[in-house]
Motif scaffolding. Structure first.
Motif, mmCIF file in Angstrom:
data_model
loop_
_atom_site.group_PDB
_atom_site.id
_atom_site.type_symbol
_atom_site.label_atom_id
_atom_site.label_comp_id
_atom_site.label_asym_id
_atom_site.label_seq_id
_atom_site.Cartn_x
_atom_site.Cartn_y
_atom_site.Cartn_z
ATOM 1 N N ASP A 1 -2.729 -2.743 15.669
ATOM 2 C CA ASP A 1 -1.673 -1.788 15.062
ATOM 3 C C ASP A 1 -0.820 -2.586 14.482
ATOM 4 O O ASP A 1 -0.271 -3.305 14.679
ATOM 5 C CB ASP A 1 -1.521 -0.946 16.167
ATOM 6 C CG ASP A 1 -2.026 -0.012 16.544
ATOM 7 O OD1 ASP A 1 -3.357 0.489 17.120
ATOM 8 O OD2 ASP A 1 -1.456 0.715 17.444
ATOM 9 N N LEU A 2 -0.405 -2.089 13.150
ATOM 10 C CA LEU A 2 0.440 -2.121 12.313
ATOM 11 C C LEU A 2 2.109 -2.161 12.761
ATOM 12 O O LEU A 2 1.674 -1.507 13.647
ATOM 13 C CB LEU A 2 0.827 -1.377 11.302
ATOM 14 C CG LEU A 2 0.251 -1.942 9.748
ATOM 15 C CD1 LEU A 2 0.091 -0.430 8.543
ATOM 16 C CD2 LEU A 2 0.344 -3.243 9.016
ATOM 17 N N VAL A 3 2.581 -3.507 12.663
ATOM 18 C CA VAL A 3 3.690 -3.249 14.016
ATOM 19 C C VAL A 3 5.063 -2.638 12.976
ATOM 20 O O VAL A 3 5.393 -3.792 11.845
ATOM 21 C CB VAL A 3 3.988 -4.817 14.213
ATOM 22 C CG1 VAL A 3 5.799 -5.124 14.767
ATOM 23 C CG2 VAL A 3 3.000 -5.814 14.586
ATOM 24 N N TYR A 4 5.985 -1.728 12.594
ATOM 25 C CA TYR A 4 6.823 -1.562 11.663
ATOM 26 C C TYR A 4 8.371 -1.246 12.471
ATOM 27 O O TYR A 4 8.400 -1.470 13.860
ATOM 28 C CB TYR A 4 6.675 0.101 11.751
ATOM 29 C CG TYR A 4 7.372 0.797 11.437
ATOM 30 C CD1 TYR A 4 8.372 0.820 10.114
ATOM 31 C CD2 TYR A 4 8.699 1.456 11.587
ATOM 32 C CE1 TYR A 4 8.765 1.429 8.958
ATOM 33 C CE2 TYR A 4 10.143 2.588 10.761
ATOM 34 C CZ TYR A 4 9.695 1.993 9.192
ATOM 35 O OH TYR A 4 10.423 2.312 8.352
ATOM 36 N N ASN A 5 9.118 -2.171 11.700
ATOM 37 C CA ASN A 5 10.048 -2.938 11.818
ATOM 38 C C ASN A 5 11.049 -1.186 11.667
ATOM 39 O O ASN A 5 11.782 -1.939 10.295
ATOM 40 C CB ASN A 5 10.243 -4.123 11.467
ATOM 41 C CG ASN A 5 11.930 -4.476 11.539
ATOM 42 O OD1 ASN A 5 13.302 -3.721 11.826
ATOM 43 N ND2 ASN A 5 12.174 -5.248 12.205
ATOM 44 N N PRO A 6 11.903 -0.349 12.052
ATOM 45 C CA PRO A 6 12.544 0.275 12.286
ATOM 46 C C PRO A 6 13.796 0.133 11.108
ATOM 47 O O PRO A 6 14.513 1.122 10.836
ATOM 48 C CB PRO A 6 13.036 1.566 13.382
ATOM 49 C CG PRO A 6 12.461 0.239 14.242
ATOM 50 C CD PRO A 6 11.793 -0.521 13.570
ATOM 51 N N TYR B 1 0.562 -1.482 0.247
ATOM 52 C CA TYR B 1 -0.094 0.441 0.391
ATOM 53 C C TYR B 1 1.154 1.213 0.221
ATOM 54 O O TYR B 1 1.884 1.154 0.723
ATOM 55 C CB TYR B 1 -1.148 -0.075 1.175
ATOM 56 C CG TYR B 1 -1.844 1.249 1.156
ATOM 57 C CD1 TYR B 1 -2.447 1.782 0.920
ATOM 58 C CD2 TYR B 1 -1.016 2.330 2.047
ATOM 59 C CE1 TYR B 1 -3.650 2.584 0.406
ATOM 60 C CE2 TYR B 1 -1.825 4.073 1.710
ATOM 61 C CZ TYR B 1 -2.851 3.649 1.167
ATOM 62 O OH TYR B 1 -3.397 4.908 1.224
ATOM 63 N N ALA B 2 0.699 2.002 -1.034
ATOM 64 C CA ALA B 2 1.486 3.489 -0.988
ATOM 65 C C ALA B 2 2.632 2.903 -0.719
ATOM 66 O O ALA B 2 3.601 3.693 -0.740
ATOM 67 C CB ALA B 2 1.302 4.529 -0.108
ATOM 68 N N GLY B 3 3.609 2.483 -1.901
ATOM 69 C CA GLY B 3 4.823 2.042 -1.963
ATOM 70 C C GLY B 3 5.325 1.164 -0.786
ATOM 71 O O GLY B 3 6.538 0.868 -0.366
ATOM 72 N N GLY C 1 -2.779 2.515 10.224
ATOM 73 C CA GLY C 1 -1.380 3.787 10.463
ATOM 74 C C GLY C 1 -0.425 3.593 10.592
ATOM 75 O O GLY C 1 0.264 2.183 10.867
ATOM 76 N N LEU C 2 0.014 4.302 8.880
ATOM 77 C CA LEU C 2 1.092 4.271 9.061
ATOM 78 C C LEU C 2 2.741 4.833 9.402
ATOM 79 O O LEU C 2 1.587 6.110 9.821
ATOM 80 C CB LEU C 2 2.218 3.985 7.182
ATOM 81 C CG LEU C 2 1.079 3.924 5.999
ATOM 82 C CD1 LEU C 2 1.259 4.554 5.000
ATOM 83 C CD2 LEU C 2 1.744 2.400 6.459
ATOM 84 N N GLN C 3 4.009 4.764 9.690
ATOM 85 C CA GLN C 3 4.839 6.158 10.722
ATOM 86 C C GLN C 3 4.162 7.878 10.050
ATOM 87 O O GLN C 3 4.585 8.378 11.051
ATOM 88 C CB GLN C 3 6.289 4.875 10.645
ATOM 89 C CG GLN C 3 6.647 4.605 10.614
ATOM 90 C CD GLN C 3 6.846 3.793 12.635
ATOM 91 O OE1 GLN C 3 5.287 3.412 13.121
ATOM 92 N NE2 GLN C 3 7.477 5.035 12.343
ATOM 93 N N SER C 4 4.168 7.375 8.982
ATOM 94 C CA SER C 4 4.166 9.151 8.096
ATOM 95 C C SER C 4 2.264 9.533 9.216
ATOM 96 O O SER C 4 2.174 10.945 8.706
ATOM 97 C CB SER C 4 3.620 8.419 7.119
ATOM 98 O OG SER C 4 2.255 7.839 6.418
ATOM 99 N N GLY C 5 1.677 8.114 10.220
ATOM 100 C CA GLY C 5 0.869 8.793 10.443
ATOM 101 C C GLY C 5 -1.284 8.333 9.041
ATOM 102 O O GLY C 5 -2.293 8.998 9.034
#
Length: 435
Positions: free
Chosen positions: A251-256, A195-197, A305-309
């Motif tokens: 929530d989505l889990v983001y791996n930085p 989604y959205a790249g 929600g993505l990290q970008s908000g």
């Protein structure tokens, strides 16, 4: 559902690069990263690694060659079927490293979110019709009142939310697992969606049970080509959570470090069952947890929600089963209760059903029944707790007596004295501890 029906639900393989509906640069970069990380050379090896048909992979390879990111190595040896080999140019290596700096993801090409949404609709859990026979077979190891199946059947067939409530130890968890077993068919789970790249990994071997098609059918190699290999054919998934469930886990889990996302539990359970066991034991109050589910339960979509908000919608196609030992009115307001489609009370067994369970467990565990012991249990012990029976008690009492017999070195047996000793471990005497 038979294999033919499962095949009819299968996502068709993409026909060409345009039908992939992914950004060209993203596909090219995943190709380069995969070659760099996996050290694959031939088109068929690369195709297997990125889970695309060979002809589409070749289109991507040709595009990368035109951009001077890949170069032909000449024909390889016979082990490679005399296929052309390819390697990254210096510019290709530089581009692969740059792309890995933006996202570590490589391997299976992701499925665009809108394409995945179409697949979810095809294999929706709400398309399933459970018969009384299927449910009875799945619950065969449980002694349940017939009226309970009358309530459970329509609830499962509707694929809507279910709240099971009642005193502890009466099999709410076992019933939830029985519902899962009754489903019995397959779905196709994407390895990753886009989604959205951004890439979101979905397939999880801990949650998903892949179907071993080789054992199923000798023509599996032919069948494998019939569906999009970016998906894994799995049993309908089941996610079971208990007191550890928190709102953050949804929530989505983001791996930085890798700069990739992992799907939350409810997205991984798409097409299957999400069981919230022991509702009321979590850190967050039940009302807060149910509020989080209101939109998904009502509108069959969830918002992540993505990290970008940035917020976006994903399909929500899950049978949610809430199980609690509390009365619903104690933990929910009426608005929340209205949104849970089916509310089913799971009570303790009658004395007659209790005896059936007791006899069934004793037979399974090799414990001979004794009339004097049973009379003592029913006439002397149960009146002390107002004759309230629970489904867990036969297993508990018989296991206790087995442990005592093994310790004493005597054959398995039950007696009034052994009943008393087993009973003593089932309840803790209410008394004050002097410190």
């Amino acid at each position: 559902m038979n294999m033919q029906n499962t095949e009819s639900l299968a996502p068709p393989p993409p026909r060409d690069l345009r039908s992939m509906r992914l950004p060209m640069v993203m596909m090219r970069d995943i190709l380069l990263k995969t070659i760099f990380r996996k050290n694959t050379n031939t088109s068929s090896e690369i195709a297997a690694a990125i889970c695309l048909p060979v002809q589409i992979t070749q289109e991507l390879v040709d595009m990368a060659r035109e951009q001077k990111l890949l170069e032909a190595m000449g024909t390889l040896n016979a082990n490679s079927g005399n296929e052309m080999g390819y390697q990254l140019t210096d510019a290709g290596k530089a581009r692969a490293l740059d792309a890995l700096g933006q996202s570590e993801y490589f391997g299976a090409m992701p499925v665009p979110l809108d394409v995945y949404s179409e697949q979810v609709e095809r294999q929706s859990i709400r398309n399933i019709q459970i018969t009384r026979g299927q449910l009875t077979n799945a619950m065969g190891h449980l002694v349940l009142p017939p009226t309970l199946l009358d309530q459970l059947g329509p609830a499962v067939s509707a694929g809507r939310s279910i709240l099971m409530y009642g005193p502890p130890g009466n099999g709410k968890s076992s019933i939830s697992n029985g519902i899962r077993d009754a489903l019995g068919d397959r779905v196709y789970v994407p390895r990753a969606i886009e989604y959205a790249g951004q890439v979101i990994t979905v397939y999880d071997p801990i949650v998903h049970t892949a179907v071993d098609e080789v054992e199923e059918d000798m023509s599996s190699l032919r069948r494998a080509k019939r569906f999009d290999q970016r998906y894994v054919c799995c049993e309908r998934p089941t996610v079971v959570t208990g007191g550890e469930l928190s709102l953050k886990m949804l929530d989505l889990v983001y791996n930085p470090t890798a700069r990739t996302y992992q799907a939350p539990l409810q997205l991984k359970s798409t097409g299957g069952i999400f069981i919230v066991d022991d509702l009321g034991r979590q850190e967050e109050p039940p009302q807060a947890l149910i509020n989080r589910w209101i939109v998904p339960l009502e509108e069959s979509k969830d918002i992540l929600g993505l990290q970008s908000g940035e917020k976006f919608e994903v399909p929500f196609d899950t049978l949610v089963i809430f199980s609690t030992n509390f009365h619903p009115n104690e933990i929910f307001d009426q608005a929340a209760l209205r949104r849970i489609f089916f509310k089913i009370k799971i009570d303790g067994p009658s004395q007659e059903d209790f005896l059936k369970i007791f006899a069934m467990v004793a037979r399974k565990k090799g414990m001979p029944l004794d009339e004097a012991a049973l009379v003592h249990l029913l006439k002397k012990k149960y009146p002390t707790i107002d004759n309230i029976y629970a489904n867990y008690q036969p297993v508990f009492l018989i296991d206790q007596m087995i442990s005592i017999c093994e310790f004493e070195g005597i054959p398995y047996q039950m007696s009034p004295e052994l009943i008393d000793r087993a009973w003593g471990n089932m309840f803790v005497k209410d008394e004050k501890i002097v410190k």
